[in-house]
Design an enzyme around this catalytic site. Structure first.
Site, PDB file in Angstrom:
ATOM      1  N   CYS A   5      99.999  60.448  56.130  1.00  0.00           N
ATOM      2  CA  CYS A   5     101.389  60.649  54.903  1.00  0.00           C
ATOM      3  C   CYS A   5     100.836  61.647  54.700  1.00  0.00           C
ATOM      4  O   CYS A   5     100.891  62.104  54.043  1.00  0.00           O
ATOM      5  CB  CYS A   5     101.929  59.864  54.009  1.00  0.00           C
ATOM      6  N   ASP A  31     111.667  70.583  47.082  1.00  0.00           N
ATOM      7  CA  ASP A  31     111.777  70.116  48.818  1.00  0.00           C
ATOM      8  C   ASP A  31     111.799  71.647  49.347  1.00  0.00           C
ATOM      9  O   ASP A  31     111.801  72.273  48.565  1.00  0.00           O
ATOM     10  CB  ASP A  31     112.703  69.576  48.376  1.00  0.00           C
ATOM     11  N   HIS A  99     107.528  57.635  52.787  1.00  0.00           N
ATOM     12  CA  HIS A  99     107.044  57.653  51.758  1.00  0.00           C
ATOM     13  C   HIS A  99     107.858  57.698  50.448  1.00  0.00           C
ATOM     14  O   HIS A  99     108.766  58.240  50.402  1.00  0.00           O
ATOM     15  CB  HIS A  99     105.626  58.689  51.737  1.00  0.00           C
ATOM     16  N   HIS A 101     110.386  58.129  47.709  1.00  0.00           N
ATOM     17  CA  HIS A 101     110.985  59.278  47.230  1.00  0.00           C
ATOM     18  C   HIS A 101     112.014  58.902  46.619  1.00  0.00           C
ATOM     19  O   HIS A 101     113.451  58.676  47.759  1.00  0.00           O
ATOM     20  CB  HIS A 101     110.256  60.385  48.184  1.00  0.00           C
TER      21      HIS A 101
END
Ligand code: AMP
Ligand code: ZN
Length: 113
Positions: A5, A31, A99, A101
């Site tokens: 991941c 990001d 995952h 977020h």
């Protein structure tokens, strides 16, 4: 933690990332492809795949994430101007990274989408 991941690797500092905030439960980093002047990803420091995997046992992490949002707002200087939180869950939402977020978006007047 999940070895395959990308966000687990960022949490473990195996992949470099620009951290905005971090505590025992939560990591928040910029990001790579920002959709707004402020675009931070806020993640639990355990591997939870999506909102579908939230349960009583890992709920503490979700609580802490919610407490982190306003800290991140202070750090990025948008408490007053405002921000939007989005979590994509599953195929139709276009979840790419498996995952959990939360996208923290701010720094301009955000459209409906
Ligand atoms: P989602 O479509 O909700 O799964 O969003 C995944 C987000 O992760 C996208 O906005 C990507 O730009 C972002 N992303 C992917 N890899 C990285 C990375 N290594 N560092 C920061 N952001 C990333
Ligand atoms: Zn993970």
């Amino acid at each position: 933690m999940n070895d395959d991941c990308i966000f687990c690797k960022i949490i473990k500092k195996e992949i470099p990332s620009e951290f905005v905030y971090e505590d025992e439960y939560v990591a928040a980093f910029k990001d790579l492809n920002p959709l707004a002047p402020v675009h931070v990803l806020v993640v639990p420091k355990i591997h939870i795949e999506s909102l579908e995997e939230v349960n009583e046992e890992n709920m503490e992490y979700i609580d802490k994430i919610h407490l982190a949002f306003k800290k991140i707002a202070q750090i990025t200087n948008v408490s007053e101007s405002g921000y939007r939180i989005i979590s994509n869950c599953g195929r139709d939402a276009g979840q790419e990274v498996k995952h959990l977020h939360y996208h923290f978006l701010a720094g301009k007047k955000l459209g409906i989408q």
